[in-house]
Enzyme design. Structure first.
Site, mmCIF file in Angstrom:
data_model
loop_
_atom_site.group_PDB
_atom_site.id
_atom_site.type_symbol
_atom_site.label_atom_id
_atom_site.label_comp_id
_atom_site.label_asym_id
_atom_site.label_seq_id
_atom_site.Cartn_x
_atom_site.Cartn_y
_atom_site.Cartn_z
ATOM 1 N N ASP A 1 -28.496 -104.195 7.072
ATOM 2 C CA ASP A 1 -28.945 -103.247 6.038
ATOM 3 C C ASP A 1 -29.107 -104.054 4.755
ATOM 4 O O ASP A 1 -28.656 -105.198 4.655
ATOM 5 C CB ASP A 1 -27.880 -102.145 5.867
ATOM 6 C CG ASP A 1 -28.241 -101.148 4.760
ATOM 7 O OD1 ASP A 1 -29.416 -100.754 4.666
ATOM 8 O OD2 ASP A 1 -27.346 -100.770 3.978
ATOM 9 N N SER A 2 -29.698 -103.407 3.743
ATOM 10 C CA SER A 2 -29.785 -104.066 2.437
ATOM 11 C C SER A 2 -28.412 -104.194 1.786
ATOM 12 O O SER A 2 -28.272 -104.893 0.791
ATOM 13 C CB SER A 2 -30.673 -103.237 1.504
ATOM 14 O OG SER A 2 -30.075 -101.976 1.290
ATOM 15 N N CYS B 1 -31.078 -99.369 8.464
ATOM 16 C CA CYS B 1 -31.646 -99.184 7.137
ATOM 17 C C CYS B 1 -32.999 -98.493 7.336
ATOM 18 O O CYS B 1 -33.870 -99.042 8.036
ATOM 19 C CB CYS B 1 -31.837 -100.555 6.497
ATOM 20 S SG CYS B 1 -32.697 -100.505 4.919
ATOM 21 N N GLU C 1 -22.895 -99.168 -3.493
ATOM 22 C CA GLU C 1 -22.623 -100.606 -3.583
ATOM 23 C C GLU C 1 -21.515 -100.896 -4.600
ATOM 24 O O GLU C 1 -20.778 -101.865 -4.461
ATOM 25 C CB GLU C 1 -23.902 -101.373 -3.953
ATOM 26 C CG GLU C 1 -24.922 -101.437 -2.834
ATOM 27 C CD GLU C 1 -24.423 -102.127 -1.560
ATOM 28 O OE1 GLU C 1 -23.875 -103.236 -1.644
ATOM 29 O OE2 GLU C 1 -24.568 -101.522 -0.469
ATOM 30 N N CYS D 1 -31.417 -92.257 4.234
ATOM 31 C CA CYS D 1 -31.035 -93.609 3.807
ATOM 32 C C CYS D 1 -29.594 -93.788 4.238
ATOM 33 O O CYS D 1 -28.766 -92.883 4.040
ATOM 34 C CB CYS D 1 -31.152 -93.732 2.286
ATOM 35 S SG CYS D 1 -30.387 -95.245 1.628
ATOM 36 N N HIS E 1 -27.182 -95.447 3.167
ATOM 37 C CA HIS E 1 -26.127 -95.434 2.138
ATOM 38 C C HIS E 1 -25.633 -94.009 1.850
ATOM 39 O O HIS E 1 -24.485 -93.816 1.460
ATOM 40 C CB HIS E 1 -26.655 -96.018 0.818
ATOM 41 C CG HIS E 1 -26.686 -97.513 0.751
ATOM 42 N ND1 HIS E 1 -27.631 -98.271 1.395
ATOM 43 C CD2 HIS E 1 -25.873 -98.399 0.114
ATOM 44 C CE1 HIS E 1 -27.419 -99.553 1.140
ATOM 45 N NE2 HIS E 1 -26.356 -99.658 0.372
HETATM 46 N N1 DGL Z 1 -29.685 -98.311 3.251
HETATM 47 C C1 DGL Z 1 -31.044 -98.303 2.981
HETATM 48 C C2 DGL Z 1 -31.884 -97.329 3.709
HETATM 49 O O1 DGL Z 1 -31.437 -96.794 4.690
HETATM 50 C C3 DGL Z 1 -31.653 -99.121 1.930
HETATM 51 C C4 DGL Z 1 -31.466 -98.648 0.556
HETATM 52 C C5 DGL Z 1 -32.052 -99.626 -0.410
HETATM 53 O O2 DGL Z 1 -31.730 -100.803 -0.308
HETATM 54 O O3 DGL Z 1 -32.823 -99.194 -1.270
HETATM 55 O O4 DGL Z 1 -32.985 -97.036 3.335
#
Ligand code: DGL
Length: 249
Positions: free
Chosen positions: A8-9, A71, A150, A182, A184
């Protein structure tokens, strides 16, 4: 035992990991947080594809049998590229849960929270066109949600006001189901639920993605369940945020 690579990011993919490990408790996991390049939400597809290649090579170097792109934004930007460039590796992507939301809504309005990259991507637009044609879909970027997670801010006044700013417009348009698009965002689920109220259902697609991963492992006859369980956590930037979220799950 399967080696499952996840990326993931940032720490958001741990919301997928925590579902995977419920179904697959005896595998070897290698997680990569690309937090030096987070957020992905506003980056170009070409940028995310480059990162996805780099991370895929890293995870394959660690012996990954399968890679979970945990992600939504990276799935939208890069999974087609990854599948064509690494045809021998199974990749699992994220899919916003538009279908169950469209089936479950009573108001006829579903809200989707995701990054700008996901909402613009053809994968999401196709899914929306296919499964949500009979309902109204309203969308909003979870502005600032990734940064909250984060930074380990999962509750309290700052989390609440940030969440309220993106969720209220969806509620005002009549959404009775919110789709978390997302990875997160599930870490903010208690705050989102509080802001939305108990009458609003919130769908995290991670359990469905975990079930799909099991089916793909079976179809590729990758051995499972032999153990021992292990997990390695890697990140391209400082690792404290990743360890902080990992300690919570
Ligand atoms: N966790 C991410 C997603 O599912 C990425 C969020 C991001 O880095 O902007 O889209």
């Amino acid at each position: 035992m399967a080696t499952i690579g996840i990326f993931d990011s940032g720490s958001g993919g741990l919301s997928v990991y925590r579902e995977l490990v419920k179904l697959l408790p005896s595998e070897r996991y290698v997680y990569f947080s690309d937090n030096a390049h987070c957020p992905y939400g506003e980056k170009t597809p070409a940028y995310i594809q480059d990162r996805a290649r780099f991370i895929t090579d890293f995870l394959l170097g660690k012996g990954a049998d399968i890679i979970v792109v945990a992600c939504n934004t990276a799935t939208a930007a890069a999974i087609a590229t990854l599948r064509s460039e690494y045809p021998e590796i199974p990749f699992i992507g994220m899919e916003p849960a538009v279908k169950p939301a469209a089936l479950g809504t009573r108001s006829g309005v579903i809200g989707v929270l995701a990054t700008a990259g996901t909402l613009k991507g053809s994968k999401y637009l196709d899914t929306r066109g296919r499964y949500a044609s009979g309902v109204k879909v309203v969308e909003h970027v979870g502005q600032g949600f990734v940064e909250l997670v984060e930074n380990g801010i999962l509750d309290g006044p700052e989390a609440e006001s940030t969440v309220r700013a993106s969720v209220t417009p969806l509620l005002e348009k009549g959404a009775d189901i919110l789709v978390l698009g997302c990875t997160h965002y599930p870490f903010l689920l208690p705050v989102i639920q509080k802001v939305a109220g108990e009458g609003v259902r919130i769908i995290d697609p991670a359990p469905a993605v975990a079930r799909h991963t099991v089916r793909v492992l079976q179809s590729h006859t990758i051995p499972m369940d032999e153990g021992p369980f292990s997990i390695e956590l890697h990140s391209s930037g400082p690792s404290d945020s990743l360890h902080r979220i990992f300690a919570l799950i």
